[in-house]
Motif scaffolding. Structure first.
Motif, PDB file in Angstrom:
ATOM      1  N   SER A 132       0.826  -1.216   0.000  1.00 18.46           N
ATOM      2  CA  SER A 132       0.000   0.000   0.000  1.00 18.46           C
ATOM      3  C   SER A 132       0.855   1.260   0.000  1.00 18.46           C
ATOM      4  N   PRO A 134       3.957   2.268  -1.665  1.00 17.40           N
ATOM      5  CA  PRO A 134       5.040   1.952  -2.606  1.00 17.40           C
ATOM      6  C   PRO A 134       6.264   2.858  -2.454  1.00 17.40           C
ATOM      7  N   TRP A 156       3.864  -9.747  -6.033  1.00 14.21           N
ATOM      8  CA  TRP A 156       2.464  -9.660  -6.500  1.00 14.21           C
ATOM      9  C   TRP A 156       2.372  -9.113  -7.927  1.00 14.21           C
ATOM     10  N   THR A 158       1.309  -9.261 -11.426  1.00 13.98           N
ATOM     11  CA  THR A 158       0.401  -9.934 -12.353  1.00 13.98           C
ATOM     12  C   THR A 158       1.109 -10.164 -13.685  1.00 13.98           C
ATOM     13  N   HIS A 178       9.784   9.611  -2.106  1.00 16.33           N
ATOM     14  CA  HIS A 178       9.087   9.256  -3.348  1.00 16.33           C
ATOM     15  C   HIS A 178       9.650  10.004  -4.559  1.00 16.33           C
ATOM     16  N   LYS A 179      10.340  11.118  -4.318  1.00 19.85           N
ATOM     17  CA  LYS A 179      10.942  11.849  -5.442  1.00 19.85           C
ATOM     18  C   LYS A 179      12.227  11.176  -5.937  1.00 19.85           C
ATOM     19  N   ARG A 233       4.976   9.580  -9.423  1.00 21.13           N
ATOM     20  CA  ARG A 233       3.810  10.238 -10.030  1.00 21.13           C
ATOM     21  C   ARG A 233       3.253   9.388 -11.179  1.00 21.13           C
ATOM     22  N   MET A 236       1.203   6.545  -9.801  1.00 16.28           N
ATOM     23  CA  MET A 236      -0.108   7.021  -9.315  1.00 16.28           C
ATOM     24  C   MET A 236      -1.055   7.293 -10.490  1.00 16.28           C
ATOM     25  N   LEU A 239      -2.150   4.037 -11.994  1.00 11.72           N
ATOM     26  CA  LEU A 239      -3.087   3.319 -11.119  1.00 11.72           C
ATOM     27  C   LEU A 239      -4.471   3.959 -11.118  1.00 11.72           C
ATOM     28  N   ASP A 240      -4.536   5.271 -11.301  1.00 13.37           N
ATOM     29  CA  ASP A 240      -5.867   5.903 -11.415  1.00 13.37           C
ATOM     30  C   ASP A 240      -6.646   5.241 -12.550  1.00 13.37           C
ATOM     31  N   ARG A 243      -7.493   1.552 -11.885  1.00 13.96           N
ATOM     32  CA  ARG A 243      -8.623   1.321 -10.959  1.00 13.96           C
ATOM     33  C   ARG A 243      -9.955   1.283 -11.700  1.00 13.96           C
ATOM     34  N   SER A 313      -9.034  11.038 -10.370  1.00 11.81           N
ATOM     35  CA  SER A 313      -8.474  10.163  -9.329  1.00 11.81           C
ATOM     36  C   SER A 313      -9.526   9.785  -8.289  1.00 11.81           C
ATOM     37  N   TYR A 362      -6.066  -5.754  -5.024  1.00 12.54           N
ATOM     38  CA  TYR A 362      -4.996  -5.261  -5.920  1.00 12.54           C
ATOM     39  C   TYR A 362      -5.332  -3.930  -6.570  1.00 12.54           C
ATOM     40  N   GLU A 363      -4.244  -3.282  -7.010  1.00 17.68           N
ATOM     41  CA  GLU A 363      -4.289  -1.908  -7.556  1.00 17.68           C
ATOM     42  C   GLU A 363      -4.892  -0.926  -6.541  1.00 17.68           C
ATOM     43  N   GLY A 364      -4.569  -1.175  -5.265  1.00 18.06           N
ATOM     44  CA  GLY A 364      -5.037  -0.319  -4.189  1.00 18.06           C
ATOM     45  C   GLY A 364      -6.195  -0.954  -3.451  1.00 18.06           C
ATOM     46  N   ARG A 375      -8.914  12.122   1.488  1.00 13.34           N
ATOM     47  CA  ARG A 375      -7.956  13.223   1.308  1.00 13.34           C
ATOM     48  C   ARG A 375      -8.501  14.254   0.328  1.00 13.34           C
TER      49      ARG A 375
HETATM   50  N1  CAA Z   1      -1.780  11.377  -9.889  1.00 13.55           N
HETATM   51  C1  CAA Z   1      -0.645  12.104 -10.023  1.00 13.55           C
HETATM   52  N2  CAA Z   1       0.173  12.388  -8.967  1.00 13.55           N
HETATM   53  C2  CAA Z   1      -0.212  11.937  -7.752  1.00 13.55           C
HETATM   54  C3  CAA Z   1      -1.387  11.194  -7.548  1.00 13.55           C
HETATM   55  C4  CAA Z   1      -2.193  10.933  -8.682  1.00 13.55           C
HETATM   56  N3  CAA Z   1      -3.307  10.220  -8.565  1.00 13.55           N
HETATM   57  N4  CAA Z   1      -1.478  10.866  -6.248  1.00 13.55           N
HETATM   58  C5  CAA Z   1      -0.423  11.405  -5.635  1.00 13.55           C
HETATM   59  N5  CAA Z   1       0.350  12.039  -6.560  1.00 13.55           N
HETATM   60  C6  CAA Z   1       1.581  12.778  -6.302  1.00 13.55           C
HETATM   61  C7  CAA Z   1       1.336  13.888  -5.277  1.00 13.55           C
HETATM   62  O1  CAA Z   1       0.878  15.073  -5.909  1.00 13.55           O
HETATM   63  C8  CAA Z   1       2.701  14.075  -4.684  1.00 13.55           C
HETATM   64  O2  CAA Z   1       3.501  14.808  -5.562  1.00 13.55           O
HETATM   65  P1  CAA Z   1       4.527  15.953  -5.034  1.00 13.55           P
HETATM   66  O3  CAA Z   1       5.464  15.281  -4.107  1.00 13.55           O
HETATM   67  O4  CAA Z   1       5.153  16.463  -6.291  1.00 13.55           O
HETATM   68  O5  CAA Z   1       3.675  16.939  -4.330  1.00 13.55           O
HETATM   69  C9  CAA Z   1       3.263  12.644  -4.685  1.00 13.55           C
HETATM   70  O6  CAA Z   1       2.539  11.930  -5.683  1.00 13.55           O
HETATM   71  C10 CAA Z   1       3.127  11.962  -3.360  1.00 13.55           C
HETATM   72  O7  CAA Z   1       1.749  11.993  -3.005  1.00 13.55           O
HETATM   73  P2  CAA Z   1       1.232  11.553  -1.556  1.00 13.55           P
HETATM   74  O8  CAA Z   1       1.996  12.322  -0.520  1.00 13.55           O
HETATM   75  O9  CAA Z   1      -0.242  11.641  -1.572  1.00 13.55           O
HETATM   76  O10 CAA Z   1       1.722  10.043  -1.510  1.00 13.55           O
HETATM   77  P3  CAA Z   1       1.533   8.920  -0.413  1.00 13.55           P
HETATM   78  O11 CAA Z   1       2.820   8.232  -0.207  1.00 13.55           O
HETATM   79  O12 CAA Z   1       0.829   9.483   0.791  1.00 13.55           O
HETATM   80  O13 CAA Z   1       0.610   7.835  -1.167  1.00 13.55           O
HETATM   81  C11 CAA Z   1      -1.363   6.752  -1.909  1.00 13.55           C
HETATM   82  C12 CAA Z   1      -0.622   8.075  -1.683  1.00 13.55           C
HETATM   83  C13 CAA Z   1      -2.615   7.127  -2.684  1.00 13.55           C
HETATM   84  C14 CAA Z   1      -1.746   6.089  -0.617  1.00 13.55           C
HETATM   85  C15 CAA Z   1      -0.496   5.803  -2.749  1.00 13.55           C
HETATM   86  O14 CAA Z   1       0.612   5.375  -2.026  1.00 13.55           O
HETATM   87  C16 CAA Z   1      -1.242   4.582  -3.265  1.00 13.55           C
HETATM   88  O15 CAA Z   1      -1.998   4.663  -4.241  1.00 13.55           O
HETATM   89  N6  CAA Z   1      -1.029   3.394  -2.630  1.00 13.55           N
HETATM   90  C17 CAA Z   1      -1.560   2.138  -3.146  1.00 13.55           C
HETATM   91  C18 CAA Z   1      -0.594   1.531  -4.124  1.00 13.55           C
HETATM   92  C19 CAA Z   1      -1.226   0.504  -5.009  1.00 13.55           C
HETATM   93  O16 CAA Z   1      -2.296   0.697  -5.555  1.00 13.55           O
HETATM   94  N7  CAA Z   1      -0.512  -0.608  -5.212  1.00 13.55           N
HETATM   95  C20 CAA Z   1      -0.927  -1.625  -6.096  1.00 13.55           C
HETATM   96  C21 CAA Z   1       0.192  -1.921  -7.046  1.00 13.55           C
HETATM   97  S1  CAA Z   1      -0.155  -2.727  -8.561  1.00 13.55           S
HETATM   98  C22 CAA Z   1      -0.839  -4.244  -8.218  1.00 13.55           C
HETATM   99  O17 CAA Z   1      -1.765  -4.307  -7.512  1.00 13.55           O
HETATM  100  C23 CAA Z   1      -0.319  -5.498  -8.781  1.00 13.55           C
HETATM  101  C24 CAA Z   1      -0.510  -5.677 -10.231  1.00 13.55           C
HETATM  102  O18 CAA Z   1       0.112  -6.525 -10.852  1.00 13.55           O
HETATM  103  C25 CAA Z   1      -1.448  -4.889 -10.959  1.00 13.55           C
END
Ligand code: CAA
Length: 383
Positions: A132, A134, A156, A158, A178-179, A233, A236, A239-240, A243, A313, A362-364, A375
């Protein structure tokens, strides 16, 4: 928001439905039983244009938009959720490279993904300790002359063992949080890339879920996708869109289970009348049908916004949260309507019940979708 599909969207939906019924339905139970990855089926989907529905035409895609993509994916998932998830992740990878890749990267990777030549795409973000969250990943990319050397473990993933093209995320600057994360394009079978293990799962047996070990995988500078330090970025962003794909997958699974329950309730008689005539059963089916339509509307809203180039998103998180949670309940109801028969492998609701569970993970996870939604609500309140 458009509620009725256009002629083009209907055509794509029909193509997917016809393929699912003719090609996937006869072998779906066997693929599940034998754990067989659908290599041939994915190639055929590529030939039909169903691996790149929302990918630009100059890269071999159909450029038909997100709604058409969602409708097609629902049709595939209704019959075989394992095939649908491979299509969904391949599409997510192809769309990402098409959106942010250099011209050379786009032409080198995207046509192979959408034609099926690469079999599948994989999205290698998660790690054993970073699911969760990454940003906590530990895979490292070290700069070497002319490129990068990648080392670490991904979890994990796929289609990870089958994919011809993988996007792999790694830390290029450990101190930058994350940067300091960068996305790299890696070919399947690259030296140093091995499968650590294949997960044995509760469902989706026709889809593979791999742990991938990167032991000094070397890639050139031209493998960096979207710029050094810009990887988080990109993940993220992708993943939008992903989803919307998983919401669509869940809706398709639920629709398949519910339609089976409608049929069964129409055939099965108890106490001298069909199950449909029992109010207890009718009420369950009425609730399920309502939730399914609500999930569809949320998913179409997110897809419409994405298609219009607007921010989506929060809407994608709402669609995934609602559609996957309700799809779980709908599959449970469909099984319950079947009674003891539903608990056996003789009826496809048993597979749907197992397959749908992971869509809330998966995918969040659902908890992450709630976090994204909360948020965004807070940000609006503070404006
Ligand atoms: N689009 C663009 N940029 C985004 C964004 C979005 N939707 N969401 C966040 N960002 C950017 C923010 O603007 C921020 O940028 P700056 O530093 O430049 O300001 C940066 O990303 C960090 O944002 P946050 O502080 O909000 O980040 P966070 O660490 O708190 O995480 C979270 C946010 C939404 C919880 C994210 O970590 C998340 O989505 N977690 C779940 C991960 C996930 O879905 N994993 C599944 C992986 S794939 C899978 O399942 C397996 C497969 O095979 C498919």
């Amino acid at each position: 928001m458009q509620l009725e599909p256009t002629e083009e969207q209907r055509l794509i939906q029909r193509t997917a439905r016809e393929f699912a019924e003719r090609r996937l339905a006869p072998s779906a139970a066997a693929r599940d039983r034998d754990g067989r990855f659908p290599v041939e089926e994915l190639r055929e989907l590529g030939q039909l244009g169903l691996l790149g529905v929302n990918v630009p035409e100059d890269l071999g895609g159909g450029a038909a938009g997100v709604i058409a993509y969602s409708l097609a994916l629902q049709e595939l998932a209704k019959v075989d959720a394992s095939v649908a998830v491979a299509v969904s992740v391949t599409n997510m990878v192809a769309e990402l490279i098409a959106a942010v890749g250099t011209p050379a990267q786009r032409t080198a990777y995207v046509p192979g993904l959408v034609s099926g030549a690469a079999v599948a795409g994989a999205f290698a973000l998660s790690e054993p300790q970073a699911g969760s969250d990454p940003a906590g990943m530990r895979t490292i990319a070290t700069k070497v002359d002319g490129g990068w050397r990648l080392s670490g473990t991904k979890q994990w993933i796929t289609s990870g063992d089958r994919a011809g093209v993988l996007v792999v995320w790694a830390m290029t600057d450990l101190a930058a949080g994350h940067k300091g994360i960068t996305a790299f394009l890696v070919r399947g079978g690259a030296p140093g890339l091995t499968v650590g293990r294949l997960e044995e799962k509760m469902g989706l047996h026709g889809s593979s879920t791999a742990q991938l070990v990167l032991d000094g995988v070397e890639v050139g500078d031209d493998a960096v996708l979207g710029g050094v330090g810009g990887g988080f970025r990109l993940a993220m962003m992708a993943l939008d869109g992903g989803r919307i794909g998983i919401a669509s997958q869940a809706l398709g699974i639920a629709r398949g289970a519910l339609e089976a329950a409608y049929r069964y309730a129409g055939e099965r008689e108890q106490f001298g009348v069909t199950l449909w005539k029992h109010q207890a059963i009718g009420n369950m089916l009425a609730d399920a049908a309502t939730w399914l339509d609500a999930g569809l509307l949320l998913t179409l809203r997110a897809a419409s916004l994405k298609e219009a180039g607007q921010r989506f998103s929060t809407e994608a998180a709402m669609a995934k949260l609602y559609a996957t949670e309700k799809a779980g309940t709908i599959c449970d109801i469909a099984l319950q309507v079947h009674g003891g028969y539903g608990y056996t492998t003789d009826f496809p609701v048993e597979r749907a019940y197992r397959d749908v569970r992971v869509t809330r993970i998966y995918e969040g996870t659902s908890e992450i979708q709630r976090l994204v939604i909360a948020r965004s609500l807070l940000a609006r309140m503070e404006k």
